[in-house]
Write an enzyme that holds these catalytic residues in place. Structure first.
Site, PDB file in Angstrom:
ATOM      1  CG  HIS A  75      -1.523   3.172   5.005  1.00  0.00           C
ATOM      2  ND1 HIS A  75      -2.736   2.621   5.382  1.00  0.00           N
ATOM      3  CD2 HIS A  75      -0.866   2.205   4.308  1.00  0.00           C
ATOM      4  CE1 HIS A  75      -2.817   1.379   4.919  1.00  0.00           C
ATOM      5  NE2 HIS A  75      -1.687   1.105   4.268  1.00  0.00           N
TER       6      HIS A  75
ATOM      7  CG  ASP B 132      -4.425   4.433   7.595  1.00  0.00           C
ATOM      8  OD1 ASP B 132      -3.239   4.256   7.930  1.00  0.00           O
ATOM      9  OD2 ASP B 132      -4.903   3.951   6.545  1.00  0.00           O
TER      10      ASP B 132
ATOM     11  CB  SER C  77      -0.936   0.012   1.217  1.00  0.00           C
ATOM     12  OG  SER C  77      -0.200  -0.177   2.414  1.00  0.00           O
TER      13      SER C  77
END
Length: 381
Positions: free
Chosen positions: A357, A354, A62
């Protein structure tokens, strides 16, 4: 089971079950325009103005995924608010797991190739844009196939297959020229240790010690790089793991967040284990480079600068490094981070967007260091 661990278990169960339901795929067919750069996020550090790098290709998880998961039946998606809030108003969230840009966006901009590195599976991607670089990365993926299968996302091997498909579409002799001169950025491994060993220790059955699992992951990493090398890739930037014990979600699982504690510090054992992994990875990459004629394999130390942000937040303009900007900042990520939750007012003051991340501000600081320390070796001054 502690409440925080129960929350993690519920999230994982949802990941495996709910993400395969029709409801979870409601937006999978929607189109996401490639966002334009925000004028308020600062310019990337300047790279050498003269270079022969025609494209940048990214593989991994990600941290490098600009929206490849948007088409998948998975909860590991960021194509919804509040993700992407740093981009201009009216631009739909692209699928980047942050409030704005990723490191690779800053790198392609610094090289003067384009403003942003798009997702290979973006509906609006043109052939011309693909030939100057794309990201094949998939949020939730890892070096271990078990990681990607559990999250219902693309494996590292399938990402390489996508690249091979792209080369076929480009055709010879252009494909070989692009592969040989382009920059390949790889980042993976964090999801493997967090999901398969720390949160839900599936791999502990096969590898009783974390160091044994590290060896398995590094061997996989080497094999993927060798696969790309056989496809013509010669210029590699390979990222080590971040200080895993400083991720908000990992601190939450160990009861290191308010009100149980002050929220300061990190899970030291996990950080020590990460340092051992990084040392072995760096050594393995050096050996791989020595055995690969014409290849340059540059190891990027993510651990040190990110830990510096945690210990010296004022240096980077951060007021919060232990919690994410989204919701409580302790557990929310992907589908669990929504605009229905409270949000911080200024993500630029947060290290994490978050619970896993980084924010655009963190990525910008990291990109500046990478451009200064690593990109120059691939450019012609």
């Amino acid at each position: 089971m502690a409440p925080s661990l129960a929350t993690a278990a519920l999230f994982l169960a949802a990941l495996l079950v709910v993400s395969s339901s029709p409801a979870a795929a409601a937006r999978s067919s929607s189109k996401h325009a490639i966002p334009t750069a925000s004028s308020s996020d600062g310019k990337p550090a300047a790279a050498a103005t003269t270079h022969d790098i025609p494209a940048v290709f990214a593989f991994g998880d990600s941290t490098l995924d600009p929206g490849n998961n948007n088409r998948l039946l998975t909860l590991v998606r960021a194509d919804h608010a509040p993700y992407g809030r740093a981009f201009p108003a009216g631009v739909a969230p692209s699928g980047r797991f942050s409030d704005g840009k990723l490191i690779t966006d800053y790198i392609v901009a610094a090289l003067g190739i384009k403003d942003l590195l798009p997702a290979y599976h973006d509906h609006g991607l043109t052939h011309a844009n693909a030939t100057t670089g794309v990201s094949f990365a998939s949020g939730g993926s890892g070096l271990d196939d078990l990681t990607a299968h559990g999250a219902l996302v693309s494996t590292f091997e399938s990402q390489i297959s996508d690249f091979q498909q792209l080369l076929s579409r480009i055709g010879e002799p252009q494909a070989s020229d692009i592969a040989g001169k382009s920059l390949f950025i790889l980042s993976a491994g964090t999801n493997d240790v967090t999901m398969n060993y720390y949160m839900m220790p599936f791999r502990a059955l096969n590898y009783p010690t974390i160091d044994g699992y590290h060896d398995y992951l590094i061997n996989k990493f080497q094999s993927y790089i060798q696969s790309l090398y056989k496809l013509g890739a010669r210029r590699f930037i390979v990222a080590g793991m971040p200080p895993v014990g400083c991720l908000p979600v990992m601190k939450s699982l160990r009861g290191m967040q308010p009100p149980l504690s002050s929220g300061h510090g990190c899970v030291e054992l996990q950080n020590q284990e990460t340092q051992r992994y990084n040392a072995k990875l760096q050594k393995a990459l050096a050996q791989l480079e020595a055995n690969s004629t014409g290849a340059t394999v540059s190891y990027v130390d993510n651990y040190t600068p990110l830990l510096d942000m945690v210990t010296q937040p004022d240096k980077y303009g951060f007021t919060q490094t232990g919690l994410g900007c989204c919701g409580t900042g302790m557990m929310e990520m992907g589908a669990l981070c929504t605009s229905l939750l409270p949000q911080c007012k200024s993500p630029a003051e947060y290290m994490f967007f978050d619970s896993v991340h980084p924010t655009q501000a963190t990525y910008k600081a990291m990109a500046d260091q990478i451009i200064k320390a690593h990109i120059s070796q691939f450019t012609n001054n």
